[in-house]
Design a protein around this motif. Structure first.
Motif, mmCIF file in Angstrom:
data_model
loop_
_atom_site.group_PDB
_atom_site.id
_atom_site.type_symbol
_atom_site.label_atom_id
_atom_site.label_comp_id
_atom_site.label_asym_id
_atom_site.label_seq_id
_atom_site.Cartn_x
_atom_site.Cartn_y
_atom_site.Cartn_z
ATOM 1 N N GLN A 9 0.905 -1.171 -0.131
ATOM 2 C CA GLN A 9 0.057 -0.112 0.098
ATOM 3 C C GLN A 9 0.832 1.192 -0.108
ATOM 4 N N SER A 10 1.860 1.469 0.803
ATOM 5 C CA SER A 10 2.605 2.495 1.060
ATOM 6 C C SER A 10 3.389 2.430 -0.409
ATOM 7 N N THR A 11 3.975 1.511 -0.847
ATOM 8 C CA THR A 11 4.523 1.674 -2.288
ATOM 9 C C THR A 11 3.774 2.169 -3.256
ATOM 10 N N ALA A 12 2.503 1.640 -3.281
ATOM 11 C CA ALA A 12 1.659 2.076 -4.296
ATOM 12 C C ALA A 12 1.284 3.495 -4.250
ATOM 13 N N LYS A 13 1.638 4.377 -2.970
ATOM 14 C CA LYS A 13 1.448 5.552 -2.888
ATOM 15 C C LYS A 13 2.426 6.649 -3.560
ATOM 16 N N ILE A 14 3.455 5.966 -3.764
ATOM 17 C CA ILE A 14 4.564 6.848 -4.416
ATOM 18 C C ILE A 14 4.192 7.244 -5.758
ATOM 19 N N PRO A 15 4.175 8.528 -6.068
ATOM 20 C CA PRO A 15 3.910 9.053 -7.327
ATOM 21 C C PRO A 15 4.928 8.706 -8.466
ATOM 22 N N GLN A 16 4.347 9.002 -9.600
ATOM 23 C CA GLN A 16 5.226 8.850 -10.748
ATOM 24 C C GLN A 16 6.616 10.290 -10.528
ATOM 25 N N GLY A 17 7.808 9.508 -11.201
ATOM 26 C CA GLY A 17 8.682 10.523 -11.055
ATOM 27 C C GLY A 17 9.247 10.760 -9.564
ATOM 28 N N ARG A 18 8.925 9.972 -8.932
ATOM 29 C CA ARG A 18 9.420 10.067 -7.449
ATOM 30 C C ARG A 18 9.710 8.622 -6.866
ATOM 31 N N VAL A 19 10.760 8.600 -5.919
ATOM 32 C CA VAL A 19 11.192 7.205 -5.492
ATOM 33 C C VAL A 19 11.251 7.376 -3.796
ATOM 34 N N THR A 20 11.188 6.478 -3.122
ATOM 35 C CA THR A 20 11.622 6.235 -1.717
ATOM 36 C C THR A 20 12.352 4.990 -1.316
ATOM 37 N N THR A 21 12.723 4.987 -0.268
ATOM 38 C CA THR A 21 13.814 3.942 0.165
ATOM 39 C C THR A 21 13.072 2.841 1.260
ATOM 40 N N TYR A 22 13.483 1.815 1.263
ATOM 41 C CA TYR A 22 13.252 0.687 2.303
ATOM 42 C C TYR A 22 12.966 1.155 3.574
ATOM 43 N N GLY A 23 13.801 1.797 4.253
ATOM 44 C CA GLY A 23 13.878 2.345 5.465
ATOM 45 C C GLY A 23 12.866 3.301 5.683
ATOM 46 N N ASP A 24 12.398 4.115 4.510
ATOM 47 C CA ASP A 24 11.321 4.984 4.999
ATOM 48 C C ASP A 24 9.993 4.251 5.009
ATOM 49 N N ILE A 25 9.952 3.345 4.076
ATOM 50 C CA ILE A 25 8.614 2.535 3.960
ATOM 51 C C ILE A 25 8.488 1.980 5.451
ATOM 52 N N ALA A 26 9.365 1.313 5.707
ATOM 53 C CA ALA A 26 9.500 0.567 7.177
ATOM 54 C C ALA A 26 9.105 1.425 7.969
ATOM 55 N N ARG A 27 9.446 2.880 8.230
ATOM 56 C CA ARG A 27 9.202 3.598 9.362
ATOM 57 C C ARG A 27 7.727 4.320 9.260
ATOM 58 N N SER A 28 7.491 4.302 7.789
ATOM 59 C CA SER A 28 5.932 4.693 7.505
ATOM 60 C C SER A 28 4.960 3.869 7.938
ATOM 61 N N ILE A 29 5.446 2.598 8.310
ATOM 62 C CA ILE A 29 4.440 1.511 8.563
ATOM 63 C C ILE A 29 4.624 0.917 9.972
ATOM 64 N N GLY A 30 5.396 1.848 10.783
ATOM 65 C CA GLY A 30 5.505 1.552 12.124
ATOM 66 C C GLY A 30 6.646 0.448 12.249
ATOM 67 N N THR A 31 7.370 0.287 11.761
ATOM 68 C CA THR A 31 8.526 -0.822 11.860
ATOM 69 C C THR A 31 10.071 -0.219 11.560
ATOM 70 N N ARG A 32 11.071 -1.019 11.991
ATOM 71 C CA ARG A 32 12.403 -0.284 11.770
ATOM 72 C C ARG A 32 13.119 -1.332 10.568
ATOM 73 N N ASP A 33 12.536 -2.387 10.464
ATOM 74 C CA ASP A 33 13.063 -3.531 9.624
ATOM 75 C C ASP A 33 12.773 -3.165 8.134
ATOM 76 N N ALA A 34 13.973 -2.576 7.557
ATOM 77 C CA ALA A 34 13.894 -2.147 6.111
ATOM 78 C C ALA A 34 14.034 -3.634 5.297
ATOM 79 N N ARG A 35 14.522 -4.570 5.876
ATOM 80 C CA ARG A 35 14.857 -5.832 5.058
ATOM 81 C C ARG A 35 13.552 -6.647 4.891
ATOM 82 N N ARG A 36 12.531 -6.263 5.661
ATOM 83 C CA ARG A 36 11.027 -6.978 5.600
ATOM 84 C C ARG A 36 10.467 -6.189 4.413
#
Length: 110
Positions: A9-36
């Motif tokens: 869901q979080s990944t799908a929210k990324i607009p075109q022409g933009r990127v984000t990192t694993y760590g940012d997604i992880a924190r946005s959903i309440g975790t610290r584990d970017a690997r997951r």
DNA sequence: TTCCTGACTTTAC
DNA sequence: AGTAAAGCCAGGA
């Protein structure tokens, strides 16, 4: 709703022409584990999730596990307007998209 | 159920 | 600046 679903869901929210990192997604959903986060995308690499908009913390792309090859991922990003630096990394200073801090299931349907 | 692994990130040497 | 180790936690065997 599994953890993976939240990642997608979080990944799908990324607009075109933009990127984000694993760590940012992880924190946005309440975790610290970017690997997951990366694991979730891996588990879904054949689906409709725009995993090509997710990059490493340093702006580089996935090494070789990309949905068809890192070449394709870079191509997709270029098509969306994301430019790369001379070292082959995304310019996060321009294209980084912050998902927000742990918005949890705010806009995520049950 | 236990153990191993994993599209990562950060700190330390 | 580059390499090494630790941390995180759920899925798969």
């Amino acid at each position: 709703m599994t953890f993976f679903q939240r990642v997608w869901q979080s990944t799908a929210k990324i607009p075109q022409g933009r990127v984000t990192t694993y760590g940012d997604i992880a924190r946005s959903i309440g975790t610290r584990d970017a690997r997951r986060v990366g694991h979730a995308l891996h588990a879904n690499r054949n689906n409709q999730v725009p995993c090509h908009r997710v990059v490493f913390g340093d702006g580089s792309l996935a090494p070789g596990y990309a949905f068809g090859g890192p070449r394709v991922q870079k191509n997709k990003l270029l098509s969306e307007g994301v430019s790369f630096k001379s070292d082959g990394k995304v310019d996060l200073s321009q294209f980084f998209f912050h998902l927000g801090d742990f918005e949890q299931s705010k806009d995520i349907p049950d």
